[in-house]
Design an enzyme around this catalytic site. Structure first.
Site, mmCIF file in Angstrom:
data_model
loop_
_atom_site.group_PDB
_atom_site.id
_atom_site.type_symbol
_atom_site.label_atom_id
_atom_site.label_comp_id
_atom_site.label_asym_id
_atom_site.label_seq_id
_atom_site.Cartn_x
_atom_site.Cartn_y
_atom_site.Cartn_z
ATOM 1 N N HIS A 148 34.858 -63.618 -70.546
ATOM 2 C CA HIS A 148 34.238 -62.798 -71.692
ATOM 3 C C HIS A 148 34.600 -61.670 -72.199
ATOM 4 C CE1 HIS A 148 36.375 -59.555 -69.021
ATOM 5 N NE2 HIS A 148 36.708 -59.873 -68.323
ATOM 6 N N ASP B 211 42.434 -58.511 -71.473
ATOM 7 C CA ASP B 211 41.402 -59.388 -69.660
ATOM 8 C C ASP B 211 39.906 -59.112 -70.292
ATOM 9 O OD1 ASP B 211 39.730 -59.187 -67.906
ATOM 10 O OD2 ASP B 211 39.792 -57.581 -66.655
ATOM 11 N N GLU C 181 30.751 -59.053 -67.750
ATOM 12 C CA GLU C 181 32.127 -59.460 -66.208
ATOM 13 C C GLU C 181 31.647 -58.148 -66.095
ATOM 14 O OE1 GLU C 181 35.149 -60.156 -64.690
ATOM 15 O OE2 GLU C 181 35.092 -59.141 -65.963
ATOM 16 N N GLU C 182 33.002 -56.818 -67.142
ATOM 17 C CA GLU C 182 33.115 -56.233 -66.199
ATOM 18 C C GLU C 182 33.226 -54.929 -64.677
ATOM 19 O OE1 GLU C 182 35.658 -55.412 -66.184
ATOM 20 O OE2 GLU C 182 37.452 -56.208 -67.301
ATOM 21 N N ASP D 31 40.075 -66.581 -66.630
ATOM 22 C CA ASP D 31 39.730 -65.239 -67.038
ATOM 23 C C ASP D 31 41.659 -64.486 -66.811
ATOM 24 O OD1 ASP D 31 39.170 -62.010 -67.088
ATOM 25 O OD2 ASP D 31 37.467 -62.285 -65.755
ATOM 26 N N HIS E 283 43.937 -53.316 -66.584
ATOM 27 C CA HIS E 283 42.787 -52.497 -66.920
ATOM 28 C C HIS E 283 43.988 -51.192 -67.177
ATOM 29 C CE1 HIS E 283 39.581 -54.046 -64.672
ATOM 30 N NE2 HIS E 283 39.933 -55.219 -65.663
#
Length: 349
Positions: A70, A187, A221-222, A242, A322
């Site tokens: 993603h 990510d 995706e998030e 991922d 994150h």
């Protein structure tokens, strides 16, 4: 055998993370990927959600593979324009306000104008606020200081900034002599870079894959639903690429490929996981098997949506997920190698 050049992959990842693409506002980065693939004469289509599907024909067409990574990232959206002319934010994706304190950001208006700013605590100045260190890092206290002359709400409106405008975070990407790349949004743009370089190598070498293979570059995706649709009924195996999650109790590191056995959605397909481990062992690829306790992927979203598929999840190990993330070229390389051999292997029975 010709593996993709890892330094070129690292440079591509750096280019990708520098394109703003918070979930809900990803057209610029999707267009970049689309152009990259079309230059390789790879057939691409966009789905209605704005994701991109690339197809490479293989020997077998009755059964297909799909891989996904993603390009959407964490971000924020303008929730409120404060009387002071500063902005209150609402977060996009699963992270905490403390992860973005002090970060440079960009506000993009609906007309396309872009302004820079800094995300700060309202009580930042220790010379004024006694509780500067103890105050909660939350929506009530965090705000954006815009790099324009604004004194009040009306001045902000005059710039064209309104509620609902997207806010992206400065990635501060660096490739270091020690082999590390550190940046926000590894990510999952690290995985996107890996897949794009694999596709380029396949096309350059004119490698024929055993199965027609589709690559879904997803863009939601998030927020949980990027890869849950547009999966052809012929798809047997669906592999999400991922980030591997690092921390206490984890085996995943920055130097090997992480193979996920289970995340918050439950176990991944056991036979596919065993096949991935076998491929790593057969080809001398450094790997770790791990469980990600607070995690979901496009593959788990696809299963929840009712798709009858064999699902798996692998990826490079990413530190400080994150937040301001980091991985090493070794992890990029080992992930690339496992994917290279997987794409040319037989499906699980």
């Amino acid at each position: 055998m010709n593996y993709p050049n890892i330094m070129k992959t690292m440079e591509l990842i750096k280019e990708l993370v520098e394109i703003p693409s918070p979930s809900g506002h990803t057209n610029e980065v999707i267009t970049y990927v689309e152009n990259f693939l079309q230059d390789l004469q790879v057939t691409t289509t966009r789905n209605r959600k704005g994701g991109l599907i690339a197809t490479i024909p293989g020997k077998e067409t009755a059964e297909k593979r799909m891989l996904t990574a993603h390009v959407d990232t964490l971000g924020a959206i303008v929730k409120e324009i404060k009387p002071s002319g500063r902005l209150k934010l609402d977060l996009i994706g699963g992270f905490k306000f403390n992860a973005i304190e002090g970060e440079y950001c960009q506000i993009e208006t609906s007309s396309g104008k872009r302004y820079t700013g800094t995300i700060l605590m309202h009580q930042t100045s220790v010379h004024v606020y006694k509780d500067a260190g103890e105050a909660k890092r939350n929506q009530a206290n965090m705000e954006v200081r815009i790099d324009e002359i604004v004194h009040n709400e009306e001045d902000v409106h005059a710039l064209g900034i309104e509620i609902g405008d997207f806010v992206s975070f400065d990635p501060r990407a660096q490739i270091l002599p020690s082999g590390f790349i550190k940046s926000r949004h590894l990510d999952d743009k690290a995985s996107v870079g890996i897949l794009l370089q694999l596709i380029k190598q396949i096309k350059t070498d004119q490698t024929e894959l055993p199965y027609t293979t589709q690559f879904l570059i997803s863009n939601n995706e998030e927020i949980g639903y990027g890869g849950n649709s547009n999966i052809p009924p012929e798809t047997v195996e669906y592999l999400a690429v991922d980030m591997g999650a690092m921390g206490d109790g984890q085996t995943t590191d920055e130097y090997t490929v992480s193979i996920c056995a289970k995340d918050a959605s439950g176990p991944y397909h056991f036979e596919l996981r065993k096949r991935l481990v076998a491929l790593a062992k057969e080809n001398g690829i450094g790997y770790k098997v791990d469980i990600y306790p607070y995690y979901g992927s496009d593959a788990s979203a696809a299963i929840r949506a009712g798709n009858d598929i064999v699902h798996g999840l692998i990826g490079p190990g990413i530190d400080s997920s994150h937040a301001y993330e980091r991985t090493h070229q070794s992890s990029i390389e080992e992930t690339t190698k496992l994917l290279w051999h997987y794409l040319q292997s037989k499906m699980v029975n």
